[in-house]
Design a protein around this motif. Structure first.
Motif, PDB file in Angstrom:
ATOM      1  N   TYR A   1    -125.975  24.649 -47.267  1.00 15.06           N
ATOM      2  CA  TYR A   1    -125.531  23.753 -48.331  1.00 15.06           C
ATOM      3  C   TYR A   1    -124.499  22.795 -47.763  1.00 15.06           C
TER       4      TYR A   1
ATOM      5  N   TRP B   1    -121.369  20.166 -48.719  1.00 16.45           N
ATOM      6  CA  TRP B   1    -120.372  19.918 -49.750  1.00 16.45           C
ATOM      7  C   TRP B   1    -120.058  18.429 -49.782  1.00 16.45           C
TER       8      TRP B   1
ATOM      9  N   ASN C   1    -117.603  15.498 -51.252  1.00 12.95           N
ATOM     10  CA  ASN C   1    -116.281  15.322 -51.856  1.00 12.95           C
ATOM     11  C   ASN C   1    -116.321  14.271 -52.970  1.00 12.95           C
TER      12      ASN C   1
ATOM     13  N   LEU D   1    -122.052  21.272 -54.228  1.00 13.84           N
ATOM     14  CA  LEU D   1    -122.909  21.692 -53.118  1.00 13.84           C
ATOM     15  C   LEU D   1    -124.294  21.089 -53.281  1.00 13.84           C
TER      16      LEU D   1
ATOM     17  N   GLU E   1    -118.179  27.535 -55.752  1.00 14.31           N
ATOM     18  CA  GLU E   1    -119.490  27.008 -56.144  1.00 14.31           C
ATOM     19  C   GLU E   1    -120.620  27.973 -55.786  1.00 14.31           C
TER      20      GLU E   1
ATOM     21  N   MET F   1    -115.948  25.477 -52.008  1.00 15.02           N
ATOM     22  CA  MET F   1    -117.337  25.777 -51.649  1.00 15.02           C
ATOM     23  C   MET F   1    -117.678  27.219 -52.016  1.00 15.02           C
TER      24      MET F   1
END
Length: 119
Positions: free
Chosen positions: A46, A48, A50, A3, A91, A88
């Motif tokens: 936030y 994300w 990959n 994130l 995290e 996500m």
């Protein structure tokens, strides 16, 4: 995969990802939501990223002393079958060390994530 806290330079990416949420397809409403997050330190977006270095998801939270309220969460269509939403949430839980709760729109997703995590 991780994130990244929202920055102004990510605005177009964040808005593009948020527009996958049915209620945020209209640009004026999407802009209101972006402004709402910008108005308080307790509210955060936030992004994300990959494994390929692409931003593939966005999550919006409101942080309270004892919990984190997940207000919006969206993943690009190409990544939806890959468990990105759960990653996500994992995290976020690590980041804040607090219980995650969901808005009405997100609560069923949070419940499924908790069941999977505790299963």
């Amino acid at each position: 995969m991780m994130l990244y806290k929202y920055k102004e330079s990510y605005k177009k990416i964040a808005m593009g990802l948020l527009s996958f949420i049915p209620d945020l397809k209209e640009l004026s409403h999407l802009q209101e939501v972006m402004d709402w997050y910008a108005q308080s330190e307790e509210r955060q977006l936030y992004l994300w990223q990959n494994d390929h270095g692409d931003f593939a998801g966005v999550v919006g939270v409101e942080v309270a002393p004892d919990l984190v309220l997940v207000r919006e969460i969206a993943v690009s269509p190409a990544q939806r079958q890959e468990g990105v939403t759960y990653l996500m949430l994992d995290e976020l839980e690590k980041l804040y060390q607090r219980k995650l709760m969901g808005s009405i729109e997100v609560s069923s997703l949070i419940t499924k994530w908790e069941q999977r995590k505790n299963g």
